[in-house]
Write a protein that holds these residues in place. Sequence first.
Motif, PDB file in Angstrom:
ATOM      1  N   TYR A 186       0.829  -1.209   0.000  1.00 63.88           N
ATOM      2  CA  TYR A 186       0.000   0.000   0.000  1.00 63.88           C
ATOM      3  C   TYR A 186       0.861   1.256   0.000  1.00 63.88           C
ATOM      4  O   TYR A 186       1.852   1.346   0.718  1.00 63.88           O
ATOM      5  N   VAL A 187       0.442   2.238  -0.801  1.00 67.06           N
ATOM      6  CA  VAL A 187       1.041   3.571  -0.814  1.00 67.06           C
ATOM      7  C   VAL A 187      -0.116   4.559  -0.805  1.00 67.06           C
ATOM      8  O   VAL A 187      -1.110   4.376  -1.512  1.00 67.06           O
ATOM      9  N   PHE A 188       0.001   5.601   0.011  1.00 62.29           N
ATOM     10  CA  PHE A 188      -1.025   6.642   0.065  1.00 62.29           C
ATOM     11  C   PHE A 188      -0.663   7.730  -0.935  1.00 62.29           C
ATOM     12  O   PHE A 188       0.493   8.146  -1.018  1.00 62.29           O
ATOM     13  N   VAL A 189      -1.650   8.193  -1.698  1.00 64.47           N
ATOM     14  CA  VAL A 189      -1.439   9.281  -2.658  1.00 64.47           C
ATOM     15  C   VAL A 189      -2.489  10.362  -2.417  1.00 64.47           C
ATOM     16  O   VAL A 189      -3.639  10.065  -2.101  1.00 64.47           O
ATOM     17  N   GLN A 190      -2.052  11.628  -2.569  1.00 65.21           N
ATOM     18  CA  GLN A 190      -2.986  12.743  -2.406  1.00 65.21           C
ATOM     19  C   GLN A 190      -3.114  13.446  -3.746  1.00 65.21           C
ATOM     20  O   GLN A 190      -2.135  13.993  -4.265  1.00 65.21           O
ATOM     21  N   LEU A 191      -4.318  13.378  -4.297  1.00 62.13           N
ATOM     22  CA  LEU A 191      -4.578  14.042  -5.562  1.00 62.13           C
ATOM     23  C   LEU A 191      -6.070  14.277  -5.723  1.00 62.13           C
ATOM     24  O   LEU A 191      -6.875  13.759  -4.962  1.00 62.13           O
ATOM     25  N   SER A 192      -6.404  15.061  -6.717  1.00 61.56           N
ATOM     26  CA  SER A 192      -7.824  15.347  -6.951  1.00 61.56           C
ATOM     27  C   SER A 192      -8.479  14.148  -7.628  1.00 61.56           C
ATOM     28  O   SER A 192      -7.809  13.317  -8.250  1.00 61.56           O
ATOM     29  N   ASP A 193      -9.783  14.080  -7.510  1.00 61.66           N
ATOM     30  CA  ASP A 193     -10.537  12.962  -8.071  1.00 61.66           C
ATOM     31  C   ASP A 193     -10.339  12.854  -9.581  1.00 61.66           C
ATOM     32  O   ASP A 193     -10.255  11.762 -10.126  1.00 61.66           O
ATOM     33  N   SER A 194     -10.213  13.989 -10.253  1.00 68.76           N
ATOM     34  CA  SER A 194     -10.061  13.977 -11.716  1.00 68.76           C
ATOM     35  C   SER A 194      -8.680  13.473 -12.153  1.00 68.76           C
ATOM     36  O   SER A 194      -8.518  13.038 -13.293  1.00 68.76           O
ATOM     37  N   ASP A 195      -7.684  13.500 -11.265  1.00 69.65           N
ATOM     38  CA  ASP A 195      -6.320  13.063 -11.603  1.00 69.65           C
ATOM     39  C   ASP A 195      -6.020  11.636 -11.154  1.00 69.65           C
ATOM     40  O   ASP A 195      -4.868  11.201 -11.233  1.00 69.65           O
ATOM     41  N   ARG A 196      -7.024  10.912 -10.689  1.00 67.56           N
ATOM     42  CA  ARG A 196      -6.781   9.587 -10.109  1.00 67.56           C
ATOM     43  C   ARG A 196      -6.132   8.602 -11.077  1.00 67.56           C
ATOM     44  O   ARG A 196      -5.332   7.772 -10.680  1.00 67.56           O
ATOM     45  N   ASN A 197      -6.444   8.688 -12.360  1.00 68.73           N
ATOM     46  CA  ASN A 197      -5.891   7.729 -13.327  1.00 68.73           C
ATOM     47  C   ASN A 197      -4.412   7.947 -13.610  1.00 68.73           C
ATOM     48  O   ASN A 197      -3.760   7.076 -14.187  1.00 68.73           O
ATOM     49  N   SER A 198      -3.855   9.076 -13.211  1.00 67.56           N
ATOM     50  CA  SER A 198      -2.446   9.362 -13.500  1.00 67.56           C
ATOM     51  C   SER A 198      -1.492   8.402 -12.789  1.00 67.56           C
ATOM     52  O   SER A 198      -0.360   8.232 -13.226  1.00 67.56           O
ATOM     53  N   VAL A 199      -1.926   7.761 -11.705  1.00 70.43           N
ATOM     54  CA  VAL A 199      -1.029   6.841 -10.993  1.00 70.43           C
ATOM     55  C   VAL A 199      -0.720   5.595 -11.811  1.00 70.43           C
ATOM     56  O   VAL A 199       0.298   4.938 -11.578  1.00 70.43           O
ATOM     57  N   PHE A 200      -1.553   5.265 -12.783  1.00 70.22           N
ATOM     58  CA  PHE A 200      -1.351   4.057 -13.568  1.00 70.22           C
ATOM     59  C   PHE A 200      -0.241   4.204 -14.610  1.00 70.22           C
ATOM     60  O   PHE A 200       0.087   3.249 -15.305  1.00 70.22           O
ATOM     61  N   GLN A 201       0.381   5.387 -14.688  1.00 75.35           N
ATOM     62  CA  GLN A 201       1.537   5.592 -15.557  1.00 75.35           C
ATOM     63  C   GLN A 201       2.779   4.915 -14.972  1.00 75.35           C
ATOM     64  O   GLN A 201       3.757   4.701 -15.681  1.00 75.35           O
ATOM     65  N   VAL A 202       2.735   4.592 -13.685  1.00 73.80           N
ATOM     66  CA  VAL A 202       3.896   4.049 -12.983  1.00 73.80           C
ATOM     67  C   VAL A 202       3.821   2.527 -12.928  1.00 73.80           C
ATOM     68  O   VAL A 202       2.792   1.955 -12.564  1.00 73.80           O
ATOM     69  N   ALA A 203       4.926   1.885 -13.294  1.00 79.95           N
ATOM     70  CA  ALA A 203       5.003   0.429 -13.198  1.00 79.95           C
ATOM     71  C   ALA A 203       4.925   0.023 -11.729  1.00 79.95           C
ATOM     72  O   ALA A 203       5.500   0.685 -10.870  1.00 79.95           O
ATOM     73  N   GLY A 204       4.210  -1.041 -11.453  1.00 75.68           N
ATOM     74  CA  GLY A 204       4.078  -1.520 -10.077  1.00 75.68           C
ATOM     75  C   GLY A 204       2.755  -1.167  -9.433  1.00 75.68           C
ATOM     76  O   GLY A 204       2.376  -1.764  -8.435  1.00 75.68           O
ATOM     77  N   VAL A 205       2.037  -0.193  -9.984  1.00 74.23           N
ATOM     78  CA  VAL A 205       0.713   0.156  -9.466  1.00 74.23           C
ATOM     79  C   VAL A 205      -0.281  -0.869 -10.000  1.00 74.23           C
ATOM     80  O   VAL A 205      -0.342  -1.113 -11.207  1.00 74.23           O
ATOM     81  N   VAL A 206      -1.053  -1.467  -9.101  1.00 75.49           N
ATOM     82  CA  VAL A 206      -2.016  -2.486  -9.512  1.00 75.49           C
ATOM     83  C   VAL A 206      -3.414  -1.885  -9.630  1.00 75.49           C
ATOM     84  O   VAL A 206      -4.061  -1.976 -10.662  1.00 75.49           O
ATOM     85  N   ARG A 207      -3.870  -1.253  -8.544  1.00 69.63           N
ATOM     86  CA  ARG A 207      -5.232  -0.689  -8.526  1.00 69.63           C
ATOM     87  C   ARG A 207      -5.378   0.169  -7.284  1.00 69.63           C
ATOM     88  O   ARG A 207      -4.493   0.231  -6.443  1.00 69.63           O
ATOM     89  N   TYR A 208      -6.526   0.814  -7.180  1.00 71.02           N
ATOM     90  CA  TYR A 208      -6.871   1.528  -5.952  1.00 71.02           C
ATOM     91  C   TYR A 208      -7.543   0.562  -4.985  1.00 71.02           C
ATOM     92  O   TYR A 208      -8.176  -0.404  -5.408  1.00 71.02           O
ATOM     93  N   LEU A 209      -7.429   0.836  -3.706  1.00 78.80           N
ATOM     94  CA  LEU A 209      -8.158   0.090  -2.691  1.00 78.80           C
ATOM     95  C   LEU A 209      -9.574   0.660  -2.650  1.00 78.80           C
ATOM     96  O   LEU A 209      -9.742   1.885  -2.603  1.00 78.80           O
ATOM     97  N   PHE A 210     -10.574  -0.204  -2.695  1.00 78.25           N
ATOM     98  CA  PHE A 210     -11.969   0.238  -2.707  1.00 78.25           C
ATOM     99  C   PHE A 210     -12.652  -0.099  -1.395  1.00 78.25           C
ATOM    100  O   PHE A 210     -12.301  -1.081  -0.735  1.00 78.25           O
ATOM    101  N   TRP A 211     -13.612   0.723  -1.005  1.00 84.16           N
ATOM    102  CA  TRP A 211     -14.437   0.515   0.166  1.00 84.16           C
ATOM    103  C   TRP A 211     -15.863   0.856  -0.221  1.00 84.16           C
ATOM    104  O   TRP A 211     -16.134   1.962  -0.674  1.00 84.16           O
ATOM    105  N   LEU A 212     -16.762  -0.113  -0.100  1.00 83.54           N
ATOM    106  CA  LEU A 212     -18.178   0.046  -0.453  1.00 83.54           C
ATOM    107  C   LEU A 212     -18.360   0.503  -1.895  1.00 83.54           C
ATOM    108  O   LEU A 212     -19.176   1.371  -2.197  1.00 83.54           O
ATOM    109  N   GLY A 213     -17.564  -0.064  -2.797  1.00 84.88           N
ATOM    110  CA  GLY A 213     -17.707   0.210  -4.214  1.00 84.88           C
ATOM    111  C   GLY A 213     -17.084   1.496  -4.709  1.00 84.88           C
ATOM    112  O   GLY A 213     -17.183   1.825  -5.880  1.00 84.88           O
ATOM    113  N   LYS A 214     -16.424   2.250  -3.827  1.00 85.45           N
ATOM    114  CA  LYS A 214     -15.781   3.509  -4.209  1.00 85.45           C
ATOM    115  C   LYS A 214     -14.326   3.473  -3.744  1.00 85.45           C
ATOM    116  O   LYS A 214     -13.997   2.774  -2.790  1.00 85.45           O
ATOM    117  N   PRO A 215     -13.452   4.241  -4.407  1.00 89.59           N
ATOM    118  CA  PRO A 215     -12.070   4.284  -3.932  1.00 89.59           C
ATOM    119  C   PRO A 215     -12.023   4.753  -2.474  1.00 89.59           C
ATOM    120  O   PRO A 215     -12.684   5.721  -2.099  1.00 89.59           O
TER     121      PRO A 215
END
Length: 154
Positions: free
Chosen positions: A53-82
């Motif tokens: 797990y790594v914590f990231v701080q960003l706006s909701d509209s920029d959430r997909n930018s983390v997938f540019q980095v190798a090693g990122v699998v997905r976001y952790l979800f809770w009740l169907g939302k990130p």
Amino acid sequence: MNWYVVYTKPKWEKKVADKLSQLGIETYCPLITQVKQWSDRKKKIELPLFNSYVFVQLSDSDRNSVFQVAGVVRYLFWLGKPAIVKDQEIEIIKKSLKAPNISDVTVSAIQVGDKIKLESGAFSNQNAIVQEISNSYYTLVLETLGCVLKIKYK
């Protein structure tokens, strides 16, 4: 901006945090120092407090930018939302790790035989004992009510 939890490949937490920081994304990967012993030496190493797990701080509209980095699998979800982590919770983790009297910290998952307290739902504030854990549900024994509860999770 919210703090989100990014799930990484195993043992990639520090690499992912470094690469995300290089992209200008605010990251936090809490580390603890442990002494590891091999047959010929001892060495202090820094390990992530939360595996994968790594914590990231960003706006909701920029959430997909983390997938540019190798090693990122997905976001952790809770009740169907990130899952969103509050700023104060991040601060508590930071302060706790800076405390001088901490010598050994471990984070462990729920295991069979653990006593837990249900915090929400129809059985909130009930104590339970974990009887079984499978890939999709927990089986809990509610002794005070004399019943067995099967809770499905994703």
